[in-house]
Structures are given as structure tokens and as C-alpha cells.
Motif scaffolding. Structure first.
Motif, PDB file in Angstrom:
ATOM      1  N   THR B 425      19.054  -4.601  20.840  1.00 35.85           N
ATOM      2  CA  THR B 425      18.809  -4.191  19.517  1.00 35.85           C
ATOM      3  C   THR B 425      17.444  -3.654  19.327  1.00 35.85           C
ATOM      4  OG1 THR B 425      20.396  -5.917  18.866  1.00 35.85           O
ATOM      5  CG2 THR B 425      18.938  -4.717  17.174  1.00 35.85           C
ATOM      6  N   GLU B 426      17.296  -2.487  18.844  1.00 35.84           N
ATOM      7  CA  GLU B 426      15.971  -2.183  18.570  1.00 35.84           C
ATOM      8  C   GLU B 426      15.898  -2.330  16.801  1.00 35.84           C
ATOM      9  OE1 GLU B 426      17.391   0.273  20.690  1.00 35.84           O
ATOM     10  OE2 GLU B 426      16.235  -0.643  22.634  1.00 35.84           O
ATOM     11  N   THR B 427      14.689  -2.837  16.321  1.00 38.28           N
ATOM     12  CA  THR B 427      14.548  -2.722  15.060  1.00 38.28           C
ATOM     13  C   THR B 427      13.334  -2.237  14.813  1.00 38.28           C
ATOM     14  OG1 THR B 427      13.896  -5.123  15.006  1.00 38.28           O
ATOM     15  CG2 THR B 427      16.322  -4.700  14.268  1.00 38.28           C
ATOM     16  N   ALA B 428      13.135  -1.736  13.506  1.00 39.13           N
ATOM     17  CA  ALA B 428      11.691  -1.043  12.919  1.00 39.13           C
ATOM     18  C   ALA B 428      11.634  -1.466  11.547  1.00 39.13           C
ATOM     19  CB  ALA B 428      11.498   0.317  13.451  1.00 39.13           C
ATOM     20  N   ASP B 429      10.598  -2.106  11.088  1.00 41.30           N
ATOM     21  CA  ASP B 429      10.332  -2.268   9.609  1.00 41.30           C
ATOM     22  C   ASP B 429       9.020  -1.638   9.037  1.00 41.30           C
ATOM     23  OD1 ASP B 429      12.713  -4.186   8.942  1.00 41.30           O
ATOM     24  OD2 ASP B 429      11.687  -5.394  10.377  1.00 41.30           O
ATOM     25  N   LEU B 430       8.897  -1.107   7.961  1.00 39.03           N
ATOM     26  CA  LEU B 430       7.986  -0.850   7.520  1.00 39.03           C
ATOM     27  C   LEU B 430       7.658  -1.378   5.977  1.00 39.03           C
ATOM     28  CD1 LEU B 430       5.114   0.846   8.190  1.00 39.03           C
ATOM     29  CD2 LEU B 430       6.378   2.830   6.946  1.00 39.03           C
ATOM     30  N   ILE B 431       6.763  -1.972   5.891  1.00 33.76           N
ATOM     31  CA  ILE B 431       6.692  -2.495   4.337  1.00 33.76           C
ATOM     32  C   ILE B 431       5.360  -2.471   3.688  1.00 33.76           C
ATOM     33  CG2 ILE B 431       6.854  -4.762   3.000  1.00 33.76           C
ATOM     34  CD1 ILE B 431       8.939  -5.533   5.000  1.00 33.76           C
ATOM     35  N   TRP B 432       5.267  -1.850   2.417  1.00 36.04           N
ATOM     36  CA  TRP B 432       4.018  -1.583   1.722  1.00 36.04           C
ATOM     37  C   TRP B 432       3.842  -2.628   0.552  1.00 36.04           C
ATOM     38  CZ3 TRP B 432       3.217   1.592  -2.725  1.00 36.04           C
ATOM     39  CH2 TRP B 432       1.907   1.504  -3.347  1.00 36.04           C
ATOM     40  N   GLU B 433       3.008  -3.680   0.564  1.00 35.45           N
ATOM     41  CA  GLU B 433       2.737  -4.385  -0.548  1.00 35.45           C
ATOM     42  C   GLU B 433       1.698  -3.819  -1.360  1.00 35.45           C
ATOM     43  OE1 GLU B 433       3.386  -8.719   0.937  1.00 35.45           O
ATOM     44  OE2 GLU B 433       2.934  -7.524   2.557  1.00 35.45           O
ATOM     45  N   HIS B 434       1.974  -3.426  -2.519  1.00 31.60           N
ATOM     46  CA  HIS B 434       0.737  -2.654  -3.296  1.00 31.60           C
ATOM     47  C   HIS B 434      -0.060  -3.921  -3.802  1.00 31.60           C
ATOM     48  CE1 HIS B 434       2.171  -4.017  -7.571  1.00 31.60           C
ATOM     49  NE2 HIS B 434       3.483  -3.471  -7.053  1.00 31.60           N
ATOM     50  N   ALA B 435      -1.144  -3.603  -4.043  1.00 31.11           N
ATOM     51  CA  ALA B 435      -2.125  -4.468  -4.651  1.00 31.11           C
ATOM     52  C   ALA B 435      -1.844  -5.061  -5.891  1.00 31.11           C
ATOM     53  CB  ALA B 435      -3.648  -4.106  -4.573  1.00 31.11           C
ATOM     54  N   PRO B 436      -1.796  -6.314  -6.365  1.00 33.34           N
ATOM     55  CA  PRO B 436      -1.518  -6.923  -7.460  1.00 33.34           C
ATOM     56  C   PRO B 436      -2.133  -5.990  -8.521  1.00 33.34           C
ATOM     57  CG  PRO B 436      -2.349  -8.504  -6.189  1.00 33.34           C
ATOM     58  CD  PRO B 436      -2.707  -7.448  -5.559  1.00 33.34           C
ATOM     59  N   VAL B 437      -1.465  -5.663  -9.879  1.00 33.90           N
ATOM     60  CA  VAL B 437      -2.039  -4.826 -11.023  1.00 33.90           C
ATOM     61  C   VAL B 437      -1.796  -5.607 -12.049  1.00 33.90           C
ATOM     62  CG1 VAL B 437      -1.610  -2.829 -12.475  1.00 33.90           C
ATOM     63  CG2 VAL B 437      -0.884  -2.803  -9.810  1.00 33.90           C
ATOM     64  N   LYS B 438      -3.036  -5.711 -12.839  1.00 29.64           N
ATOM     65  CA  LYS B 438      -3.051  -6.598 -14.130  1.00 29.64           C
ATOM     66  C   LYS B 438      -2.932  -5.734 -15.246  1.00 29.64           C
ATOM     67  CE  LYS B 438      -6.111 -10.610 -12.601  1.00 29.64           C
ATOM     68  NZ  LYS B 438      -4.808 -11.174 -11.903  1.00 29.64           N
ATOM     69  N   THR B 439      -2.158  -6.414 -15.996  1.00 26.76           N
ATOM     70  CA  THR B 439      -1.783  -5.375 -17.225  1.00 26.76           C
ATOM     71  C   THR B 439      -3.058  -6.237 -18.475  1.00 26.76           C
ATOM     72  OG1 THR B 439      -0.012  -6.946 -17.912  1.00 26.76           O
ATOM     73  CG2 THR B 439       0.305  -4.919 -16.794  1.00 26.76           C
ATOM     74  N   ALA B 440      -2.921  -5.284 -19.442  1.00 27.14           N
ATOM     75  CA  ALA B 440      -3.623  -5.683 -20.621  1.00 27.14           C
ATOM     76  C   ALA B 440      -3.419  -6.903 -21.196  1.00 27.14           C
ATOM     77  CB  ALA B 440      -3.718  -4.601 -21.840  1.00 27.14           C
ATOM     78  N   GLY B 441      -2.133  -7.176 -21.291  1.00 26.13           N
ATOM     79  CA  GLY B 441      -1.587  -8.358 -22.069  1.00 26.13           C
ATOM     80  C   GLY B 441      -1.782  -9.848 -21.168  1.00 26.13           C
ATOM     81  N   GLY B 442      -2.399  -9.732 -19.900  1.00 26.15           N
ATOM     82  CA  GLY B 442      -2.637 -10.757 -19.168  1.00 26.15           C
ATOM     83  C   GLY B 442      -1.571 -11.029 -17.949  1.00 26.15           C
ATOM     84  N   GLY B 443      -0.644  -9.752 -18.034  1.00 30.10           N
ATOM     85  CA  GLY B 443       0.516 -10.175 -17.066  1.00 30.10           C
ATOM     86  C   GLY B 443       0.113  -9.528 -15.851  1.00 30.10           C
ATOM     87  N   ASN B 444       0.609  -9.612 -14.764  1.00 30.28           N
ATOM     88  CA  ASN B 444       0.451  -9.300 -13.209  1.00 30.28           C
ATOM     89  C   ASN B 444       1.633  -8.790 -12.712  1.00 30.28           C
ATOM     90  OD1 ASN B 444      -0.427  -9.389 -10.782  1.00 30.28           O
ATOM     91  ND2 ASN B 444      -1.829 -11.208 -11.164  1.00 30.28           N
ATOM     92  N   PHE B 445       1.516  -7.594 -11.971  1.00 32.51           N
ATOM     93  CA  PHE B 445       2.409  -6.914 -11.178  1.00 32.51           C
ATOM     94  C   PHE B 445       2.336  -7.073  -9.854  1.00 32.51           C
ATOM     95  CE2 PHE B 445       3.618  -4.403 -15.044  1.00 32.51           C
ATOM     96  CZ  PHE B 445       4.909  -4.334 -15.145  1.00 32.51           C
ATOM     97  N   SER B 446       3.179  -7.467  -9.131  1.00 31.81           N
ATOM     98  CA  SER B 446       2.980  -7.488  -7.668  1.00 31.81           C
ATOM     99  C   SER B 446       4.611  -7.006  -7.099  1.00 31.81           C
ATOM    100  CB  SER B 446       2.688  -8.838  -7.056  1.00 31.81           C
ATOM    101  OG  SER B 446       3.647  -9.729  -7.504  1.00 31.81           O
ATOM    102  N   GLY B 447       4.511  -6.457  -5.993  1.00 31.59           N
ATOM    103  CA  GLY B 447       5.690  -5.830  -5.582  1.00 31.59           C
ATOM    104  C   GLY B 447       5.681  -5.276  -4.112  1.00 31.59           C
ATOM    105  N   SER B 448       6.722  -4.885  -3.523  1.00 34.15           N
ATOM    106  CA  SER B 448       6.658  -4.130  -2.255  1.00 34.15           C
ATOM    107  C   SER B 448       7.805  -3.211  -1.975  1.00 34.15           C
ATOM    108  CB  SER B 448       6.562  -5.287  -1.152  1.00 34.15           C
ATOM    109  OG  SER B 448       8.080  -5.922  -1.269  1.00 34.15           O
ATOM    110  N   VAL B 449       7.496  -2.087  -1.235  1.00 35.68           N
ATOM    111  CA  VAL B 449       8.507  -1.194  -0.944  1.00 35.68           C
ATOM    112  C   VAL B 449       8.733  -1.345   0.517  1.00 35.68           C
ATOM    113  CG1 VAL B 449       9.094   1.501  -1.088  1.00 35.68           C
ATOM    114  CG2 VAL B 449       7.467   0.255  -2.708  1.00 35.68           C
ATOM    115  N   GLY B 450       9.850  -1.227   1.047  1.00 34.52           N
ATOM    116  CA  GLY B 450      10.080  -1.358   2.457  1.00 34.52           C
ATOM    117  C   GLY B 450      11.251  -0.334   3.242  1.00 34.52           C
ATOM    118  N   LEU B 451      11.278  -0.189   4.335  1.00 40.56           N
ATOM    119  CA  LEU B 451      11.998   0.764   5.010  1.00 40.56           C
ATOM    120  C   LEU B 451      12.405   0.024   6.350  1.00 40.56           C
ATOM    121  CD1 LEU B 451      12.847   4.011   5.054  1.00 40.56           C
ATOM    122  CD2 LEU B 451      10.977   4.220   6.318  1.00 40.56           C
ATOM    123  N   THR B 452      13.702  -0.125   6.541  1.00 40.53           N
ATOM    124  CA  THR B 452      14.031  -0.826   7.723  1.00 40.53           C
ATOM    125  C   THR B 452      15.077   0.029   8.589  1.00 40.53           C
ATOM    126  OG1 THR B 452      15.804  -1.784   6.807  1.00 40.53           O
ATOM    127  CG2 THR B 452      13.813  -2.932   6.700  1.00 40.53           C
TER     128      THR B 452
END
Lengths: 190, 804
Positions: B425-452
């Protein structure tokens, strides 16, 4: 777009790996069973007339439809035969005589012969093993590669031959162990 | 100090999320507590030091000036635990009143020359940390207590986990009633690909590799792709060392049952000065087990041997890093001879016998029938980090799995196996986690996008059970998380494509034919957590998951000797589609902590091996036949854990798992579903504070537990009838075994011999030598389960001139 560029760089080894894989799977090898028995032959020699030999063969054992065209034993009434069983693996070249292998491991093998007469036919076939293994006391026990087969009155039925594998448990009965072979020869006595 | 800033980088990201998640605003709980952490040696701020509030089960990490801020603390008395890599742990008591700001005097941590503290493990970023799915983890002492057991056995201590077994040596994890290809196992971040479809194919991973075993219960297809219908098991090694110096660890395990002995060791080094960021580790395990003993007899040929090793080289700087990991797992597994049969009649005779026919004495001998498996894994992982863009991680891995199954030979002396399967088996993963984004209301976005991506090729030899095949898979996913005040919301979406081509040989014409399938699917998940108070939180998750039929489901055609089954595939199977919902209520108080997890998993096209009523006739006689079938199935259940501190030393723990599975299509129960069970225990700490020591002994405890496993009453009815002189069973071959109760006990302590620390755990299972059989054990038809086993586990952490 630096991340995109980096992504491309990262994907390069992946592409290399993907193209480098070998394709062994596209050439399947034939199935190969270490202990296959494709052919079982029973050969019975009339003790009164040694030139009179009856043989019956079941071929293609293990296939969905074994070849039974030569499987019927045509026997005489009230006759004693010397029986011998031969097991072959014809899937290998040269063919392997599995009976020889079983003889070498006689201390853990037993052939069990069971005659079942057709409905309303009288029971008229008895099979007695004439060979003995070298199991220590309370042995030796019969093996059943060679047998004495006695027919009685005219009838039809089936002779079932089972090879029992009984490592360290052979006691002269069919119960211990597991079956290596289970075949049935049609029998006509007249 | 580059590594330090790197660690902090990670921790800050985590803590940002963690803090917003837990923040809430209420007048009696509005105190902000600040504290500075300094090194005692040089009075420098310890950036990245962690504090843990025992009563609140929360924590924080020191900023670049060494300041820690805990916000929204209610009035009360708290125990704060300060930890930092390379420093001794410090515990202080704090009383918080109604003041809005409490500033504690600076806390000085003493450099620790002994070992890397466990903070390395617990505070590191786990693979699973971003998911809202229900998780359970084994690490630290609870993982040490399972040392010497297989991966499947170790996980059984977690609620909701069970194991499907083939005798004492083969154990596969079962999550909420689902197993085999429905569970994805991540070995050091790589999807483990071995022949996992057979019930007697245990996961081929050295459990000593893991410093932490995490289980994600329930569908987790978004992050881990097709197959993760039942859940995910993450086997995560200890983080690579960062403090310069050579260290290591030796584990010794001895067990009375099977007279087992295991030695496992690791050696690691991190370089300082010019080579800062570079580290390596070597690890290896040897295990030998002889015949297992049931309370009354030995199981012939149930021996087990395992030799594993692994090596890692890691180079990490703040902006990026690369890691190369290689591991090899080798196991030879003896199969109990009493379960070997040559025909249906023998099979029924073996079931009917109350005890096996052959009952030899003890031996380490290992003969046919046995399995020999080898798994190699080579992994390269690299990451790039920037504060503005986030982190990009690429993982490329190659695995090769070779399985040889040697059946019981009756007359030939051939040394070939009956079944040989080589899966690459050969596997390959590429994952991008974006830097956390703060919103005006005090919220926080974090997330990732990936390709496998995945490709595998399987080659078989000798007998036919599954064909040769080539498989391609690709997936694209995105997960985004939003945290604000008491809410955390997470959503994910994934697209998957699978392609499978199986190759067959027509032996009469010698021509190769092939069959091709392809499937694609979109899955999604949505989860939310609401924090009612620092003690109480509620999380709910809805997700879909899928599993493409694998090659054994589709094309099996042969005798699986070790499973005593003739298995037939069905090339017309459709992918499984799961709809999973779960709710978790967690309460963590001063004396009581509890979590209750309710789940409902509906699986359309659930694929399983259905026993056929007509046996199949082969050379060696008639065999019970099974064919792959699919139905609409539901799995609903409850996992509950309650921990109550009766006194500061005595605590009570109760773990209960209930599961109700049903075949909606045939309106019947499903076969091989774990029975309900409850495990209740008491633990007594010999010293009130684990840090204070009785002379040279610290952290001493004793515990006892009683495990009750109910009879599986929700199983298909077992019927038998005569047909052509043949006895034919339907449903199963024997009714589920009766309920059983097992008593276990454990004692452990740390002993300081001079400067050397030694951790000792003595544990006993089935102490009353109870005769029982487990419903999920394939060998329950033939023999009893193992009897009493006393195990001694010794862990010796080593360090050679570790500097701070």
C-alpha cells in the motif's frame, strides 16, 4: 501563492510513488493445495482368481463435479477380494502418490470403510483392514490401505471411504481427529 | 531555544481554541487568575509551561513572558499543577474569593535531571484533537497497566470497546459492535493497511510503540475517509525528545498464564547546540507466550511469538520539519489445534465435546496450524509552518503486509503455506491547517483542508481465498470549527472516490480475466458542544460515513481453515452507508465525574457473513458455508463512566456499555454483537498526594474490579435439523454462552532506587479462575477462555546526562 507552490512540491514524491508501484497482481498464479487428493482408486483382486481385478476410480476430487464415470465397483456375490486404495494428486507434475505419504505416517491415519446398502437391499459387504501400524500398546491399530473385502448376497449400495487424521489420538476407532478425504463408490454385487 | 518556541506555537493554537471554548461570563465565576512561571535555575520565564486545574479539569499555557491566565474562575479552593518539559511538577493550593483578579506570586519550577515528564505525552497535539466525536484514550498509568497485552485486549478497558477473538492470541478491537474494515487504525499517523477483513486477522501493530491510544467512537469518515464507519483507533508514539541528551525506557512484562515474557526497550536522543531540532529514536519488542491455560486444561498450540522494531529520525525547526519513521512487525501465531476440523461432522463433534480431545502439558512449541505475519511501514512526514498561513503537512508512506497461513497438514511434509497474501500500500496525505482567525465578536475559526490518496496491490499464492487486486482511492475534505463563548461548532464535508480491479486466472485456459468496480461518495458531519458550567458540558454530533465493499466481501471463494468456514463473496454488493448520531453529557466535579454517551448508528447495506444452511462439500468433507449478504442494520447503545471519590484516597469507578443491534431487513438480531457489560472497581491510593512519597516509594495504589458480562440474548436463534444424514445448523453453531463475572486486581508504585526511578505494576485477571466462554470468541465452540493470569510489569525510564 506560496502554499500552492509548496503543495506541488509536496505532491511530487507522491506522484513518483504512484508510478513506481509494481504490477505483480496482474499475473495471478494458479491455485495450489499442498495436500490435494484429486484421484482415489480402489482396486479389488479376487482371492480365488488373482487375474480378476476390479478397479473403481473417482477423479477430480475437490472440483465442484468430480468425475465418477469409472467409480462403480462391480463385484461378485459371496467372494473375498484383496483390496488396496491409491490416492493421487494429479494436479502436480509428476503426479504425487499420496498413499505413500500416508503409509509413512500410518500411526496417525485410519481409513474408515462404511457400506450402506440401497433401500430394501440386504447388507452384504464387509471390509476389514489387513495392515497394522506401529502404535505402542494398546496398539497396533489397523490402517486400511490394504483390506479384505467380502461380499454376500446380491445387492446395490454405496461404499464410503473416509481418511481420518488422528495425530496422537489414534485408538482404532473413527471418532478422534479430522477427515482428510471423504468419497463414496457406488457398489453393484451380483 | 528554537524547539521551545515551536512547542509553544502549537500549544498556543490549542489553548486559544480551548479557552474560548470554556469561557463563559457569570458574576460569581468571573475571577481571572494570573501566575508567572519561572525556572528556579535562572529565573527565566518558562514559555509554554502548562498549568492544570485539577478540580476544573482545565488548564492554560504560559505566554512568552511566562504568564498564565485562567479566566472565569468561580470562588473556591483549587489545586494547580504546574508542568514543564525538563522541570519537576509542582502542585499548589489556591483559594479564590470574589475578587475579579487574583495574581499569584511567581512559581519557580526545579529543573528535573531524571526524565522527561509525562507532560510530553498529554500536552502534545494529538491527531484527534480537532474532532468533536466521542473519544476515549489510554495513556500514562492506565496504558502501562495493559502492557504485555495485544492492542485489541488493551483497548477492552475503554467503555464501548470490545474485542472479537480467535482464541487467546488473536484479538481484534470492536467499537460499538463494529469491527474489521469498519475501523480505521492509524499507526503513527498512517492508515494501517493489512488483511483486516478476517476475524482472525489481528491488527499488526506493536502496542509498545504507543504512548497514547485514542479511540474515536462513531463514524469519522470526514477526516479518515472511507471505512471509518465504526470508528478510528489512533496509535500515537511518544513525542520525539526535545531536551538535549540521551534517554530511554525499558519495559519488562511477565505473565503466569502462557508463561509469557515480553521485553521492550527504546533509546532516544535529542541534539543540542548546532544540531538543535534533530533527534532520533530506536525501539524494539520481543514477546514469547506458550500454551494458554484455561482453568482446567492447556490449549494445545496456542503459543505466540512477536519481534518488532522501529526507528525514527526527526528534524524540527519553528518553520518546518521532517520525520522519517520505519517499523517492522513480525508475529507467529499458533492456532489452537482443537479447533481444526476436516469435515462438517468433525466440526459438530468438536462443538459437542465439552473439552478438547487432546490436553497436553505446557509447552512453548508452535507447529501447524499457525499464521505468520509481517508488516513493514515506511513513513516520511514533513511540515511547513507560518504564523500567517498556518501549517501544511505532507505524509507519504509505504506499507507491505505479508500473511502466511499454515494449515494443519495430515500427510505431506511440504513447508509451503496454504495461504500467502502480500499487500503493498502507498498512501499520501496533504493537510493544510489554516491559522486561527479571530472574529470581531470574540469567536475563533480554525480548520483544515486535506487531500488523501491511496493505492494498493495484492498478490496471492497457493490456495484461493481472495483474488489479486489493484485498488485506488482518493479523498478531499474540509473541516471547520467555530468557537465562541460557551459554544463550539464543527462541520465537515468530504468527497471520496474508490476504484477496484480484481484479477482472476482461468486455470483451464490459462487466461487472466479482471473485474472492475468503482464507487464515489459524499459524506458530511456536524457537531456542537455547549458548556453549561465549568463542570458540565453537552456535545452532540451527526455524521454520515461510508465503506466501499472490499475485495473479500466481493470475491471471497475458498476455505478459511483457521476460521473453519467456506466463505463466498457477492460481486453485486453496494457500499455501506452509515448515519450516526450521538450525544455526550460530561460532568467533572470535585468528587464526582461522569460521562454518558448515547449513540444511534443506522447502516444501510451493512455487509456481513451470513451462515448458509447448506454446507459446501470439498475433498476433506463438508464445511459450514457462509456468504456475504447485506441488510439494513441499526446499532444503538450507551456508554457510561462514573468516577466518585469516596475519600481523598478511595475512589469508585463504574464503566457500563449497553448495545442493541438489529437487522431491520430480516427483522432479526445480528450475529456476533458484543453483549452488555459493566465493570466496577475501587481504587485506594496509599498516599493522599501522589507526589509525596513513603520513603523511596511514591504513587502507590491498589485496586480491584469486578467485570460482569451478560449473556447475549439478542442473537439469532440457533436451530438444527437433519438433512441427508447431515446435521445442519442455522443462525449459529451454538447458543450464546452464559453470563460471566471476572475478578481482577492491580497494585502499582514507583520506586526510587538511588537516582533511578522504577515503575512497578502487578495485575491479575480472572483471579477466581472462573470457567467461562465469551460470545465474541471464535474458539468458544471448542474450548473455555483463559484462566487466572498474574502479570508483573516493570518500567525503567533511563536517562544519560540529560541537560536542561
Amino acid at each position: 501563492m506560496q502554499p500552492l507552490k509548496k503543495a506541488v512540491v509536496f505532491m511530487l514524491p507522491v506522484a513518483v510513488l504512484m508510478t513506481a508501484c509494481n504490477r505483480d497482481e496482474e499475473n495471478p498464479t494458479p491455485t495450489d493445495d499442498n495436500e490435494r487428493i484429486t484421484t482415489a482408486t480402489l482396486s479389488l483382486t479376487n482371492t480365488a482368481a488373482p487375474t480378476e481385478v476390479v478397479t473403481a476410480t473417482i477423479d477430480g476430487i475437490g472440483n465442484a463435479q468430480p468425475n465418477v464415470t469409472n467409480a462403480t465397483l462391480n463385484l461378485k456375490v459371496n467372494t473375498t477380494y484383496n483390496g488396496a486404495i491409491t490416492l493421487l494428486d494429479k494436479s502436480k507434475t509428476p503426479n504425487v502418490n499420496q498413499t505413500d505419504e500416508i503409509r509413512e505416517e500410518a500411526n496417525e491415519h485410519l481409513f474408515v470403510y462404511t457400506y450402506t446398502p440401497a433401500t430394501s437391499s440386504p447388507a452384504s459387504l464387509t471390509v476389514t483392514a489387513t495392515d497394522r501400524d506401529t502404535n505402542p500398546s494398546p496398539g497396533p491399530y489397523p490402517i486400511g490401505i490394504t483390506t479384505s473385502v467380502r461380499t454376500g448376497t446380491a445387492s446395490t449400495g454405496n461404499l464410503n471411504v473416509v481418511l481420518r487424521h488422528q495425530p496422537n489420538t489414534k485408538n482404532g476407532t473413527a471418532t478422534p481427529g479430522s477427515s482428510d478425504l471423504d468419497v463414496t463408490f457406488p457398489v453393484v454385487i451380483r | 531555544m528554537n524547539w521551545r518556541t515551536y512547542v509553544v506555537g502549537w500549544l498556543v493554537v490549542l489553548v486559544c481554541v480551548g479557552q474560548t471554548e470554556r469561557s463563559y461570563a457569570q458574576s460569581p465565576c468571573a475571577t481571572t487568575l494570573t501566575s508567572q512561571v519561572l525556572g528556579q535555575d535562572n529565573r527565566e520565564p518558562l514559555t509554554g509551561a502548562a498549568v492544570y486545574v485539577r478540580e476544573l479539569a482545565t488548564g492554560a499555557v504560559a505566554d512568552t513572558a511566562g504568564y498564565i491566565r485562567l479566566i472565569n474562575i468561580c470562588s473556591g479552593t483549587y489545586t494547580l499543577e504546574y508542568q514543564f518539559i525538563g522541570y519537576e511538577k509542582k502542585t499548589i493550593q489556591v483559594t479564590v474569593g470574589t475578587d475579579s483578579l487574583v495574581t499569584l506570586p511567581p512559581v519557580l519550577l526545579k529543573p528535573d535531571n531524571q526524565t522527561l515528564k509525562e507532560v510530553v505525552v498529554t500536552e502534545r497535539r494529538s491527531e484527534a484533537q480537532q474532532l468533536l466525536q466521542v473519544q476515549a484514550a489510554l495513556s500514562g498509568n492506565s496504558l502501562d497497566a495493559t502492557r504485555g497485552q495485544s492492542l485489541g485486549e488493551s483497548l477492552k478497558t475503554l467503555p464501548g470497546l470490545y474485542s472479537i477473538q480467535t482464541g487467546p492470541s488473536i484479538s481484534k478491537p470492536v467499537i460499538h459492535g463494529l469491527y474489521s474494515n469498519r475501523i480505521v487504525t492509524l499507526n503513527n499517523g498512517v492508515r494501517q493497511e493489512d488483511q483486516q477483513w478476517g476475524t482472525e486477522h489481528a491488527p499488526q501493530i506493536d502496542p509498545f510503540l504507543a504512548a497514547r491510544l485514542t479511540v474515536i467512537k462513531g463514524a469519522a469518515s470526514i477526516r479518515y475517509g472511507s471505512d471509518a464507519i465504526g470508528g478510528v483507533i489512533l496509535v500515537e508514539p511518544k513525542a520525539m525528545p526535545t531536551a538535549p541528551g540521551v534517554g530511554g525506557e525499558v519495559n519488562l512484562v511477565g505473565g503466569t498464564n502462557g508463561r509469557q515474557g515480553t521485553v521492550s526497550g527504546l533509546l532516544e536522543q535529542a541534539f543540542g547546540q548546532k544540531l538543535t531540532g534533530l533527534s532520533w529514536r530506536l525501539q524494539g519488542t520481543l514477546k514469547r507466550v506458550g500454551y494458554t491455560k484455561t482453568p482446567t486444561y492447556y490449549l494445545e498450540n496456542s503459543s505466540y511469538r512477536e519481534n518488532d522494531f522501529s526507528g525514527t529520525v526527526n528534524y524540527t525547526r519553528r518553520r518546518g520539519g521532517v520525520e522519517v519513521f520505519f517499523s517492522q512487525y513480525n508475529a507467529t501465531v499458533g492456532l489452537f489445534t482443537g479447533a481444526q476440523v476436516g469435515s462438517l461432522a468433525d466440526f459438530y463433534a468438536a462443538i459437542a465435546r465439552p473439552e478438547p480431545l487432546v490436553q497436553p502439558g505446557f509447552s512453548y512449541a508452535l507447529g501447524r496450524p499457525y499464521q505468520e505475519v509481517q508488516h513493514n511501514l515506511l513513513k516520511v512526514r514533513a511540515f511547513l509552518h507560518s504564523d500567517r498561513w498556518g501549517t501544511l503537512t505532507a505524509t507519504v508512506a509505504q506499507q507491505q503486509n505479508v500473511r502466511r497461513e499454515y494449515d494443519f497438514l495430515s500427510f505431506s511434509r511440504i513447508t509451503d503455506p496454504e495461504l500467502y497474501l502480500k499487500l503493498t500500500t502507498e498512501t499520501a496525505d496533504l493537510i493544510w491547517e489554516h491559522a486561527p482567525v479571530k472574529t470581531a465578536g470574540g469567536g475563533n475559526f480554525s480548520g483544515s483542508v486535506g487531500l488523501t490518496g491511496l493505492t494498493q496491490g495484492n498478490v496471492r499464492r497457493y490456495l484461493f481465498l481472495i483474488p489479486n487486486y489493484r485498488n485506488y482511492g482518493a479523498g478531499l475534505f474540509a473541516i471547520e470549527r467555530y468557537a465562541r463563548d460557551r459554544w463550539t461548532i464543527e462541520g465537515g464535508l468530504r468527497y471520496d472516490y474508490r476504484w477496484l480491479r480484481a484479477f482472476f486466472l482461468d486455470e483451464s485456459t490459462n487466461r487472466v480475466t479482471s473485474q472492475t468496480h468503482d464507487w464515489d461518495n459524499v459524506t458530511g458531519s456536524l457537531g456542537a458542544t455547549y458548556q453549561f458550567s465549568p463542570q458540565l458540558s453537552l456535545a452532540a454530533n451527526l455524521s454520515t460515513a461510508w465503506r466501499a465493499p472490499n475485495v473479500s466481501d466481493l470475491y471471497s471463494d475458498g476455505l478459511h481453515q483457521s476460521a473453519v468456514a467456506y466463505e463466498r463473496g457477492n460481486p453485486n454488493l453496494n457500499p455501506e452507508q452509515a448515519y450516526n448520531g450521538n450525544i455526550v453529557l460530561t460532568y467533572t466535579g470535585k468528587r464526582l465525574s461522569a460521562d454518558v454517551n448515547l449513540y444511534n448508528n443506522l447502516i444501510n447495506n451493512y455487509i456481513y457473513l451470513k451462515p448458509d444452511s447448506v454446507p459446501i462439500v470439498r475433498q476433506r468433507g463438508a464445511f459450514p458455508a457462509y456468504s456475504y449478504d447485506q441488510v439494513r442494520a441499526t446499532f444503538r447503545g450507551l456508554d457510561a463512566t462514573i468516577r466518585y471519590n469516596l475519600t481523598s484516597r478511595l475512589s469508585f469507578t463504574s464503566k457500563t456499555s449497553l448495545l442493541f443491534a438489529y437487522d431491520q431487513t430480516n427483522r432479526d438480531y445480528l450475529v456476533y454483537i458484543p453483549p452488555n457489560r459493566t465493570d466496577n472497581g475501587l481504587r485506594y491510593a496509599l498516599t493522599a498526594d501522589p507526589e509525596t512519597s513513603l520513603r523511596r516509594i511514591s504513587g502507590a495504589y491498589i485496586s480491584a474490579n469486578v467485570l460482569y458480562v451478560a449473556r447475549q440474548n439478542r442473537a439469532p436463534a440457533v436451530t438444527q435439523r437433519q438433512e441427508n444424514g447431515q446435521l445442519i445448523f442455522t443462525g449459529d453453531f451454538a447458543p450464546p454462552p452464559p453470563a460471566y463475572t471476572l475478578l481482577g486486581a492491580e497494585a502499582g508504585f514507583s520506586w526510587r532506587a538511588g537516582k533511578q526511578l522504577i515503575n512497578v505494576i502487578l495485575s491479575g485477571s480472572n483471579l477466581l479462575n472462573q470457567v467461562y466462554r465469551d460470545y465474541l470468541d471464535r474458539f468458544r465452540y471448542f474450548a473455555d477462555a483463559p484462566g487466572r493470569n498474574i502479570m508483573l510489569k516493570i518500567k525503567v525510564p533511563l536517562s544519560f546526562g540529560q541537560h536542561t
